[in-house]
Design a protein around this motif. Structure first.
Motif, PDB file in Angstrom:
ATOM      1  N   GLY A 111       0.833  -1.197   0.000  1.00 30.04           N
ATOM      2  CA  GLY A 111       0.000   0.000   0.000  1.00 30.04           C
ATOM      3  C   GLY A 111       0.866   1.245   0.000  1.00 30.04           C
ATOM      4  O   GLY A 111       1.937   1.280   0.608  1.00 30.04           O
ATOM      5  N   ARG A 112       0.407   2.270  -0.700  1.00 28.10           N
ATOM      6  CA  ARG A 112       1.206   3.505  -0.790  1.00 28.10           C
ATOM      7  C   ARG A 112       1.299   4.206   0.558  1.00 28.10           C
ATOM      8  O   ARG A 112       2.242   4.964   0.795  1.00 28.10           O
ATOM      9  CB  ARG A 112       0.623   4.442  -1.848  1.00 28.10           C
ATOM     10  N   ASP A 113       0.358   3.982   1.419  1.00 26.39           N
ATOM     11  CA  ASP A 113       0.435   4.548   2.767  1.00 26.39           C
ATOM     12  C   ASP A 113       1.662   4.008   3.491  1.00 26.39           C
ATOM     13  O   ASP A 113       2.478   4.760   4.026  1.00 26.39           O
ATOM     14  CB  ASP A 113      -0.836   4.221   3.531  1.00 26.39           C
ATOM     15  N   VAL A 114       1.801   2.680   3.477  1.00 24.76           N
ATOM     16  CA  VAL A 114       2.943   2.058   4.153  1.00 24.76           C
ATOM     17  C   VAL A 114       4.243   2.473   3.476  1.00 24.76           C
ATOM     18  O   VAL A 114       5.231   2.819   4.137  1.00 24.76           O
ATOM     19  CB  VAL A 114       2.803   0.525   4.162  1.00 24.76           C
ATOM     20  N   ALA A 115       4.259   2.449   2.137  1.00 25.76           N
ATOM     21  CA  ALA A 115       5.475   2.828   1.409  1.00 25.76           C
ATOM     22  C   ALA A 115       5.849   4.276   1.700  1.00 25.76           C
ATOM     23  O   ALA A 115       7.032   4.606   1.895  1.00 25.76           O
ATOM     24  CB  ALA A 115       5.275   2.610  -0.091  1.00 25.76           C
ATOM     25  N   GLY A 116       4.844   5.153   1.757  1.00 23.05           N
ATOM     26  CA  GLY A 116       5.120   6.557   2.048  1.00 23.05           C
ATOM     27  C   GLY A 116       5.653   6.762   3.447  1.00 23.05           C
ATOM     28  O   GLY A 116       6.582   7.544   3.662  1.00 23.05           O
ATOM     29  N   ARG A 117       5.078   6.064   4.415  1.00 23.73           N
ATOM     30  CA  ARG A 117       5.566   6.171   5.795  1.00 23.73           C
ATOM     31  C   ARG A 117       6.990   5.659   5.909  1.00 23.73           C
ATOM     32  O   ARG A 117       7.834   6.251   6.596  1.00 23.73           O
ATOM     33  CB  ARG A 117       4.635   5.399   6.727  1.00 23.73           C
ATOM     34  N   LEU A 118       7.265   4.553   5.216  1.00 21.88           N
ATOM     35  CA  LEU A 118       8.612   3.985   5.279  1.00 21.88           C
ATOM     36  C   LEU A 118       9.625   4.914   4.625  1.00 21.88           C
ATOM     37  O   LEU A 118      10.721   5.138   5.154  1.00 21.88           O
ATOM     38  CB  LEU A 118       8.621   2.616   4.596  1.00 21.88           C
ATOM     39  N   ALA A 119       9.266   5.492   3.480  1.00 23.63           N
ATOM     40  CA  ALA A 119      10.168   6.434   2.811  1.00 23.63           C
ATOM     41  C   ALA A 119      10.424   7.655   3.686  1.00 23.63           C
ATOM     42  O   ALA A 119      11.543   8.176   3.733  1.00 23.63           O
ATOM     43  CB  ALA A 119       9.578   6.853   1.463  1.00 23.63           C
ATOM     44  N   HIS A 120       9.399   8.106   4.405  1.00 24.39           N
ATOM     45  CA  HIS A 120       9.561   9.259   5.290  1.00 24.39           C
ATOM     46  C   HIS A 120      10.520   8.947   6.442  1.00 24.39           C
ATOM     47  O   HIS A 120      11.388   9.762   6.779  1.00 24.39           O
ATOM     48  CB  HIS A 120       8.203   9.684   5.841  1.00 24.39           C
ATOM     49  N   VAL A 121      10.380   7.767   7.039  1.00 21.62           N
ATOM     50  CA  VAL A 121      11.273   7.375   8.131  1.00 21.62           C
ATOM     51  C   VAL A 121      12.711   7.269   7.628  1.00 21.62           C
ATOM     52  O   VAL A 121      13.648   7.719   8.296  1.00 21.62           O
ATOM     53  CB  VAL A 121      10.813   6.041   8.762  1.00 21.62           C
ATOM     54  N   VAL A 122      12.902   6.686   6.446  1.00 20.93           N
ATOM     55  CA  VAL A 122      14.250   6.596   5.874  1.00 20.93           C
ATOM     56  C   VAL A 122      14.820   7.993   5.653  1.00 20.93           C
ATOM     57  O   VAL A 122      16.002   8.248   5.915  1.00 20.93           O
ATOM     58  CB  VAL A 122      14.231   5.794   4.558  1.00 20.93           C
ATOM     59  N   GLY A 123      13.980   8.916   5.202  1.00 26.41           N
ATOM     60  CA  GLY A 123      14.436  10.295   5.044  1.00 26.41           C
ATOM     61  C   GLY A 123      14.880  10.904   6.360  1.00 26.41           C
ATOM     62  O   GLY A 123      15.873  11.643   6.411  1.00 26.41           O
ATOM     63  N   GLU A 124      14.170  10.592   7.449  1.00 26.88           N
ATOM     64  CA  GLU A 124      14.572  11.083   8.768  1.00 26.88           C
ATOM     65  C   GLU A 124      15.920  10.498   9.184  1.00 26.88           C
ATOM     66  O   GLU A 124      16.762  11.186   9.769  1.00 26.88           O
ATOM     67  CB  GLU A 124      13.507  10.730   9.806  1.00 26.88           C
ATOM     68  N   LEU A 125      16.128   9.207   8.898  1.00 31.48           N
ATOM     69  CA  LEU A 125      17.403   8.578   9.232  1.00 31.48           C
ATOM     70  C   LEU A 125      18.540   9.234   8.465  1.00 31.48           C
ATOM     71  O   LEU A 125      19.615   9.505   9.020  1.00 31.48           O
ATOM     72  CB  LEU A 125      17.354   7.078   8.917  1.00 31.48           C
ATOM     73  N   HIS A 126      18.318   9.495   7.182  1.00 28.51           N
ATOM     74  CA  HIS A 126      19.339  10.167   6.374  1.00 28.51           C
ATOM     75  C   HIS A 126      19.634  11.559   6.921  1.00 28.51           C
ATOM     76  O   HIS A 126      20.795  11.963   7.064  1.00 28.51           O
ATOM     77  CB  HIS A 126      18.863  10.298   4.929  1.00 28.51           C
ATOM     78  N   ASP A 127      18.582  12.299   7.225  1.00 28.31           N
ATOM     79  CA  ASP A 127      18.735  13.666   7.713  1.00 28.31           C
ATOM     80  C   ASP A 127      19.475  13.700   9.040  1.00 28.31           C
ATOM     81  O   ASP A 127      20.271  14.602   9.296  1.00 28.31           O
ATOM     82  CB  ASP A 127      17.357  14.309   7.857  1.00 28.31           C
ATOM     83  N   ASN A 128      19.216  12.697   9.885  1.00 27.56           N
ATOM     84  CA  ASN A 128      19.874  12.669  11.186  1.00 27.56           C
ATOM     85  C   ASN A 128      21.383  12.533  11.048  1.00 27.56           C
ATOM     86  O   ASN A 128      22.144  13.155  11.792  1.00 27.56           O
ATOM     87  CB  ASN A 128      19.334  11.510  12.030  1.00 27.56           C
ATOM     88  N   VAL A 129      21.837  11.719  10.092  1.00 31.31           N
ATOM     89  CA  VAL A 129      23.284  11.565   9.894  1.00 31.31           C
ATOM     90  C   VAL A 129      23.890  12.879   9.452  1.00 31.31           C
ATOM     91  O   VAL A 129      24.909  13.334   9.989  1.00 31.31           O
ATOM     92  CB  VAL A 129      23.575  10.461   8.856  1.00 31.31           C
ATOM     93  N   ALA A 130      23.260  13.532   8.475  1.00 28.49           N
ATOM     94  CA  ALA A 130      23.796  14.796   7.974  1.00 28.49           C
ATOM     95  C   ALA A 130      23.759  15.892   9.030  1.00 28.49           C
ATOM     96  O   ALA A 130      24.661  16.731   9.106  1.00 28.49           O
ATOM     97  CB  ALA A 130      23.015  15.233   6.736  1.00 28.49           C
ATOM     98  N   SER A 131      22.724  15.869   9.884  1.00 26.39           N
ATOM     99  CA  SER A 131      22.533  16.952  10.859  1.00 26.39           C
ATOM    100  C   SER A 131      23.240  16.725  12.182  1.00 26.39           C
ATOM    101  O   SER A 131      23.694  17.668  12.810  1.00 26.39           O
ATOM    102  CB  SER A 131      21.031  17.139  11.128  1.00 26.39           C
TER     103      SER A 131
END
Length: 305
Positions: A111-131
């Motif tokens: 479902g795109r809901d689950v995929a969207g939530r997962l992509a958002h969490v991955v984005g947070e993980l990426h941002d945390n490393v950079a920040s």
């Protein structure tokens, strides 16, 4: 998943050996983070099969001190993503786009809901490393065709200060790495610092801080230690996947057969390393789509999806 291989490799590194027989996303992310700080024990020797993988996903170049930002071409974003350094906002943007293409393309059956939530969490993980980890971190993904079916594996590792130090800033009663992981996995906990009422608020989609160090800032969505990890834990449970989190000498493992387990590790990791896998085919069909689907699609667009 391949976290056990990482622990075995780290133990051999501690003993001075530098031979690698198998490379996967988590092996690549951990070794890339070590190489970026000159912490490998010496010249790394790959067996032929492992060398082929390391050459293709960029690990060999990183170990040799070379880094070429991955280009969104070929099979990238379809079956794999190359090892990507998370140092600048552009790095994060590019990595988010490629990873998101893979997540939406391969995990749409959930479902795109689950995929969207997962992509958002991955984005947070990426941002945390950079920040928060000084950019000394890498991520990558791979689609594997296991006997149980195709599976997406994602990994990220950084050489930052680790969970315990951040968590103790919020809760001084937390005394060890295992308890810090447990604290971060509890919904509602966040290690984001409290700010004064005069603090300049950053936008929710900010990937870097444009203000000088003398200006105190605050952001409700710029730290994954808490919100991001509790959400990831839920998503892995929903999709029938597996999750491994490693920080200091603490480990957390979620598997459908054993559920969530927190334990000590014989070897430690300075920073945070995360590996998760999600089966491409979902086993449980949702009766109705989530009401939050539009919300997460919007969040996904903010992360460049």
């Amino acid at each position: 998943m391949n976290y056990r291989t990482v622990l075995s490799i780290m133990q051999s590194f501690e003993q001075g050996a530098a031979k690698i027989d198998f490379v996967s996303p988590i092996v690549s992310a951990v070794c890339g983070a070590l190489a970026s700080q000159g912490r490998l024990p010496g010249p790394v020797v790959f067996t032929p099969g492992a060398k082929s993988y390391a050459d293709n996903n960029g690990l060999s170049n990183i170990i040799q001190g070379r880094y070429d930002p991955p280009e969104h071409t070929g099979l990238q974003g379809q079956t794999y993503t190359k090892l990507t350094r998370l140092q600048t906002s552009n790095d994060v943007d590019n990595c988010n786009k490629v990873i998101s293409d893979l997540i939406f393309g391969r995990l749409g059956d959930h479902g795109r809901d689950v995929a969207g939530r997962l992509a958002h969490v991955v984005g947070e993980l990426h941002d945390n490393v950079a920040s928060h980890a000084g950019g000394v971190g890498f991520s990558c993904a791979q689609v594997y065709d296991y006997t149980t079916g195709p599976t997406v594996e994602f990994a990220i590792a950084d050489n930052g200060c680790g969970m315990l130090r951040n968590v103790r800033n919020a809760d001084a009663t937390i005394m060890d790495d295992a308890d810090a992981i447990r604290w971060c996995l509890k919904e509602g906990n966040t290690s984001a610092p409290r700010h004064s009422s005069w603090a300049q608020r950053l936008p929710e989609d900010a990937l870097y801080n444009p203000y000088p160090d003398s200006v105190e800032t605050r952001s409700e969505e710029n730290n994954h230690l808490g919100k991001g990890l509790s959400h990831l834990d839920k998503l892995i449970c929903e999709t029938g996947g597996e999750l491994w989190i490693w920080s200091g000498d603490g480990q957390y493992v979620w598997q459908p057969t054993s559920k969530g387990t927190i334990r000590r590790s014989e070897t430690s990791w300075q920073g945070v390393a995360i590996e998760f896998s999600v089966p491409v085919t979902r086993k449980v069909i949702d009766a109705t789509p989530s009401a939050d689907v539009d919300k997460y699609r919007d969040l996904g667009r903010r992360f460049g999806i």
